[in-house]
Structures are given as C-alpha cells and as structure tokens.
Design a protein around this motif. Structure first.
Motif, PDB file in Angstrom:
ATOM      1  N   MET A 158      40.484  39.022  28.347  1.00 56.18           N
ATOM      2  CA  MET A 158      40.551  39.141  29.811  1.00 56.18           C
ATOM      3  C   MET A 158      41.744  39.978  30.260  1.00 56.18           C
ATOM      4  N   LEU A 159      42.317  40.760  29.364  1.00 53.45           N
ATOM      5  CA  LEU A 159      43.553  41.481  29.657  1.00 53.45           C
ATOM      6  C   LEU A 159      43.473  42.264  30.964  1.00 53.45           C
ATOM      7  N   HIS A 160      42.474  43.131  31.104  1.00 57.50           N
ATOM      8  CA  HIS A 160      42.419  44.025  32.250  1.00 57.50           C
ATOM      9  C   HIS A 160      42.098  43.275  33.544  1.00 57.50           C
ATOM     10  N   GLN A 161      41.165  42.337  33.462  1.00 57.29           N
ATOM     11  CA  GLN A 161      40.844  41.566  34.661  1.00 57.29           C
ATOM     12  C   GLN A 161      42.046  40.716  35.095  1.00 57.29           C
ATOM     13  N   ALA A 162      42.701  40.079  34.119  1.00 53.63           N
ATOM     14  CA  ALA A 162      43.817  39.191  34.443  1.00 53.63           C
ATOM     15  C   ALA A 162      44.962  39.945  35.100  1.00 53.63           C
ATOM     16  N   LEU A 163      45.357  41.064  34.524  1.00 57.65           N
ATOM     17  CA  LEU A 163      46.494  41.796  35.069  1.00 57.65           C
ATOM     18  C   LEU A 163      46.215  42.289  36.486  1.00 57.65           C
ATOM     19  N   GLN A 164      45.000  42.783  36.721  1.00 58.04           N
ATOM     20  CA  GLN A 164      44.699  43.328  38.046  1.00 58.04           C
ATOM     21  C   GLN A 164      44.723  42.258  39.141  1.00 58.04           C
ATOM     22  N   VAL A 165      44.331  41.040  38.799  1.00 61.15           N
ATOM     23  CA  VAL A 165      44.372  39.941  39.760  1.00 61.15           C
ATOM     24  C   VAL A 165      45.776  39.348  39.846  1.00 61.15           C
ATOM     25  N   ASN A 166      46.429  39.193  38.705  1.00 63.44           N
ATOM     26  CA  ASN A 166      47.695  38.458  38.682  1.00 63.44           C
ATOM     27  C   ASN A 166      48.851  39.225  39.310  1.00 63.44           C
ATOM     28  N   VAL A 167      48.865  40.555  39.208  1.00 64.30           N
ATOM     29  CA  VAL A 167      49.934  41.297  39.884  1.00 64.30           C
ATOM     30  C   VAL A 167      49.733  41.282  41.397  1.00 64.30           C
ATOM     31  N   ARG A 168      48.546  40.877  41.835  1.00 65.49           N
ATOM     32  CA  ARG A 168      48.279  40.697  43.267  1.00 65.49           C
ATOM     33  C   ARG A 168      48.544  39.253  43.698  1.00 65.49           C
ATOM     34  N   GLY A 169      49.111  38.445  42.827  1.00 69.34           N
ATOM     35  CA  GLY A 169      49.388  37.053  43.162  1.00 69.34           C
ATOM     36  C   GLY A 169      48.161  36.172  43.205  1.00 69.34           C
ATOM     37  N   GLY A 170      47.062  36.643  42.615  1.00 71.42           N
ATOM     38  CA  GLY A 170      45.829  35.872  42.599  1.00 71.42           C
ATOM     39  C   GLY A 170      44.784  36.361  43.573  1.00 71.42           C
ATOM     40  N   LYS A 171      45.085  37.397  44.340  1.00 71.76           N
ATOM     41  CA  LYS A 171      44.102  37.961  45.269  1.00 71.76           C
ATOM     42  C   LYS A 171      43.186  38.933  44.529  1.00 71.76           C
ATOM     43  N   MET A 172      41.968  39.079  45.044  1.00 69.81           N
ATOM     44  CA  MET A 172      41.021  40.016  44.474  1.00 69.81           C
ATOM     45  C   MET A 172      41.292  41.429  45.005  1.00 69.81           C
ATOM     46  N   PRO A 173      40.857  42.455  44.277  1.00 75.49           N
ATOM     47  CA  PRO A 173      41.021  43.836  44.760  1.00 75.49           C
ATOM     48  C   PRO A 173      40.326  44.053  46.093  1.00 75.49           C
ATOM     49  N   GLY A 174      40.858  44.992  46.877  1.00 72.24           N
ATOM     50  CA  GLY A 174      40.255  45.293  48.158  1.00 72.24           C
ATOM     51  C   GLY A 174      38.923  46.003  48.028  1.00 72.24           C
ATOM     52  N   ARG A 175      38.758  46.768  46.956  1.00 66.61           N
ATOM     53  CA  ARG A 175      37.495  47.492  46.753  1.00 66.61           C
ATOM     54  C   ARG A 175      36.407  46.527  46.298  1.00 66.61           C
ATOM     55  N   SER A 176      35.220  46.722  46.809  1.00 68.96           N
ATOM     56  CA  SER A 176      34.128  45.831  46.438  1.00 68.96           C
ATOM     57  C   SER A 176      32.801  46.595  46.452  1.00 68.96           C
ATOM     58  N   HIS A 177      31.804  45.969  45.845  1.00 67.76           N
ATOM     59  CA  HIS A 177      30.453  46.543  45.809  1.00 67.76           C
ATOM     60  C   HIS A 177      29.481  45.394  46.036  1.00 67.76           C
ATOM     61  N   ASP A 178      28.709  45.473  47.114  1.00 68.03           N
ATOM     62  CA  ASP A 178      27.777  44.407  47.464  1.00 68.03           C
ATOM     63  C   ASP A 178      28.471  43.049  47.508  1.00 68.03           C
ATOM     64  N   GLY A 179      29.700  43.050  48.048  1.00 64.68           N
ATOM     65  CA  GLY A 179      30.430  41.796  48.204  1.00 64.68           C
ATOM     66  C   GLY A 179      31.150  41.315  46.958  1.00 64.68           C
ATOM     67  N   LYS A 180      31.088  42.082  45.880  1.00 64.67           N
ATOM     68  CA  LYS A 180      31.743  41.680  44.638  1.00 64.67           C
ATOM     69  C   LYS A 180      32.982  42.542  44.408  1.00 64.67           C
ATOM     70  N   ALA A 181      34.085  41.882  44.017  1.00 66.11           N
ATOM     71  CA  ALA A 181      35.321  42.611  43.764  1.00 66.11           C
ATOM     72  C   ALA A 181      35.156  43.533  42.571  1.00 66.11           C
ATOM     73  N   LEU A 182      35.739  44.723  42.660  1.00 68.58           N
ATOM     74  CA  LEU A 182      35.679  45.684  41.567  1.00 68.58           C
ATOM     75  C   LEU A 182      36.951  45.600  40.743  1.00 68.58           C
ATOM     76  N   LEU A 183      36.819  45.217  39.481  1.00 67.50           N
ATOM     77  CA  LEU A 183      37.935  45.176  38.548  1.00 67.50           C
ATOM     78  C   LEU A 183      37.709  46.263  37.509  1.00 67.50           C
ATOM     79  N   LEU A 184      38.678  47.146  37.382  1.00 66.11           N
ATOM     80  CA  LEU A 184      38.553  48.249  36.443  1.00 66.11           C
ATOM     81  C   LEU A 184      38.724  47.742  35.025  1.00 66.11           C
ATOM     82  N   CYS A 185      37.775  48.018  34.151  1.00 65.49           N
ATOM     83  CA  CYS A 185      37.857  47.647  32.742  1.00 65.49           C
ATOM     84  C   CYS A 185      38.120  48.906  31.928  1.00 65.49           C
ATOM     85  N   LEU A 186      39.272  48.971  31.283  1.00 64.46           N
ATOM     86  CA  LEU A 186      39.601  50.127  30.465  1.00 64.46           C
ATOM     87  C   LEU A 186      39.003  49.939  29.081  1.00 64.46           C
ATOM     88  N   VAL A 187      38.271  50.924  28.628  1.00 65.06           N
ATOM     89  CA  VAL A 187      37.605  50.843  27.331  1.00 65.06           C
ATOM     90  C   VAL A 187      38.157  51.925  26.422  1.00 65.06           C
TER      91      VAL A 187
END
Length: 300
Positions: A262-291
């Motif tokens: 969960m490295l990429h998902q965790a860091l993106q949420v946790n540096v925001r203090g637990g908030k989801m990203p502002g960008r979304s698609h059909d109501g779902k938060a967009l978390l960038l997954c680096l591959v």
C-alpha cells in the motif's frame, strides 16, 4: 500518572492502534488509527476506526489528540475520519498531530505524486518539535524525535510507556526498515539506543507485530515488551551488536525487501493528514499508483 491503554490490532496490515486514557479525567489520545483499504476493489472503509469510536463511547472518553508517529507507508491513517466524525457528534475539535519533519516527507511526496500544495499544506493541526511536552488530561506526554525509519518519525512517552511506532519492533522481529526516502540506518540505530535508555520496566508499545507464519512458532500478536526484554532479546540489538554491524547489515537487507503493497496509496493519503485527494472520477478519489516497468518493455 500512568494511563489506561486500550489496544486494537488491525490484522490486514498487522498494525497496532492505541487509545491512551487519563484515568482521572477520561481525556484520551488515539495513536496511529487505521483506515481500511481494499486493494483489490480500490475501496475505503472504516471498520477499524469505528471499533476505536465504539471504545470511546463505551468508556465515556473525550478524545483530545489524534497522534501520528509518522506518515505511514503501509496503511492509510483514519485520523481525519475520526476527527470529522467526533466533531459531527458534538465532541470538541481533536487536533491531528505529528512531528515537524513531516514537511520533508510532504515535499518529497508532492513532487513524486504531483500533489497540489493546497492539499497538504496545514493538513496537520500541530507539528511537534523534538521533546515537546503536551497534556492529555492531567498526564504529561512528550513527543520524542526518533528518526531513522523516516525523517518525520517520532514516539510518545506517556507515564511509564513509550509508543514507539515503527522505530523498534518486538524482539523476534527486530527493527524497522530504513530504505525509504529520508531513512538512515545510523540514525535509526541512535534512535533505538535512545529507547533503551529508559528504565528497564518501561513498556515499549510497537507500531506493528508480524507473528511468525509457520505453525510451530506461531503466536498471538503482542503490543509491548519492556526495555529490559528489548535490550536482552531483540535480535538486532543483543549479543554486543555495534552500530557498524547494524548499518552494514541493514544496507544489504533493507534494499532487498519488496516495497509495502500500500506504499503509494498510503503516502498520498497520509501526507494529507488522512484526507482523500481532491481529484476524483465518478465520485471516487484518484490515487496515483507508480509502477516499475521492466526496461525491456520500454526499449522493445
């Protein structure tokens, strides 16, 4: 004054969560709460956090602090969810707190994941300075600076207990990895030595437990051992281990480990203090997954 400590183990990420209560006032702090994340379906749920709220209600507690030991890389934090839920139910504002060096992690993640500054700036209500004191009811707590696993890593000294996060695990596991950006084996060694300077009977509560998988050595998850037990039996510290030995061994082992799932998902949420990203698609938060793409696929 020693606190009452409620422990909750989250088995999916093997994470310990703590509610630390002042026995006189019923004020409490929640340390490292987990927000459940389903990797297969990309869904977030709140069972683990709701179990903490159930304890708060049952024991008639007042949450005064939501404490993070660091910006976790293996699970999402439920701090913001708890803060918002408690506020909506009429509780006073409980600040989300972390060590001041979270700024280093936020800057790195903002660049890596293209996070807009407005989504992480001021995402924590309070940034602790090293060894800053604060109150939980009538108890005095100290935010200890314990870098090494990550630059923002800290622990909380409350009564005869230290909540160590990922700086020091249980004796049969040893110590945390330090190959993430800003991690450093020498610094981690010194942080572990600082924990061992506490009195022998001090309880060191860990951030995770990874019980052995094979049946012969299986055991139930354990939340703490004493300083004496760590000093005498921790597999990375006992037997006259030196800083040089530790650093040399860590350099080889840690870089061979696979990254947390969960490295990429965790860091993106946790540096925001637990908030989801502002960008979304059909109501779902967009978390960038680096591959990581094999070079052969890039070159054809």
């Amino acid at each position: 004054m020693n606190p009452i400590v409620h422990t909750r183990f989250e088995p999916k990420t093997c994470s310990w969560q703590y509610i630390v209560v002042c026995p006189k006032t019923k004020d409490c702090a929640i340390i490292d709460p987990v927000l459940d994340y389903d990797l297969a379906n990309f869904t977030v749920s709140t069972q683990s956090a709701d179990a903490l709220l159930k304890i708060v209600r049952k024991e008639h507690l007042q949450v005064t602090h939501l404490l993070e030991t660091h910006a976790h890389t293996d699970h999402l934090t439920a701090a913001y969810y708890l803060q918002a839920t408690l506020w909506a139910k009429g509780h006073p504002h409980a600040p989300i707190c972390i060590g001041e060096n979270v700024n280093i992690v936020q800057s790195f993640c903002a660049h890596r994941y293209n996070i807009p500054k407005e989504e992480f700036k001021n995402s924590f209500d309070h940034l602790f300075k090293p060894d800053e004191k604060f109150s939980i009811g009538e108890m005095t707590a100290v935010a200890i600076d314990l870098p090494g696993h990550s630059p923002d890593h800290g622990a909380y000294h409350i009564g005869s207990n230290v909540f160590t996060g990922d700086s020091l695990f249980l004796p049969d596991i040893g110590s945390a990895r330090c190959d993430f950006p800003g991690g450093d084996a020498k610094t981690l060694w010194r942080s572990m030595q600082r924990l061992l300077e506490f009195p022998d009977t001090t309880r060191l509560y860990t951030g995770h437990d990874y019980p052995p998988n094979n049946e012969a050595s299986a055991r139930d998850p354990i939340s703490f051992v004493t300083v004496r037990e760590q000093r005498e039996t921790n597999k990375h510290l006992k037997g006259g281990s030196t800083e040089e030995d530790f650093v040399a061994w860590k350099g080889g082992r840690d870089h061979a480990l696979s990254e947390p799932i969960m490295l990429h998902q965790a860091l993106q949420v946790n540096v925001r203090g637990g908030k989801m990203p502002g960008r979304s698609h059909d109501g779902k938060a967009l978390l960038l997954c680096l591959v990581s793409v094999p070079k052969v696929l890039l070159t054809g």
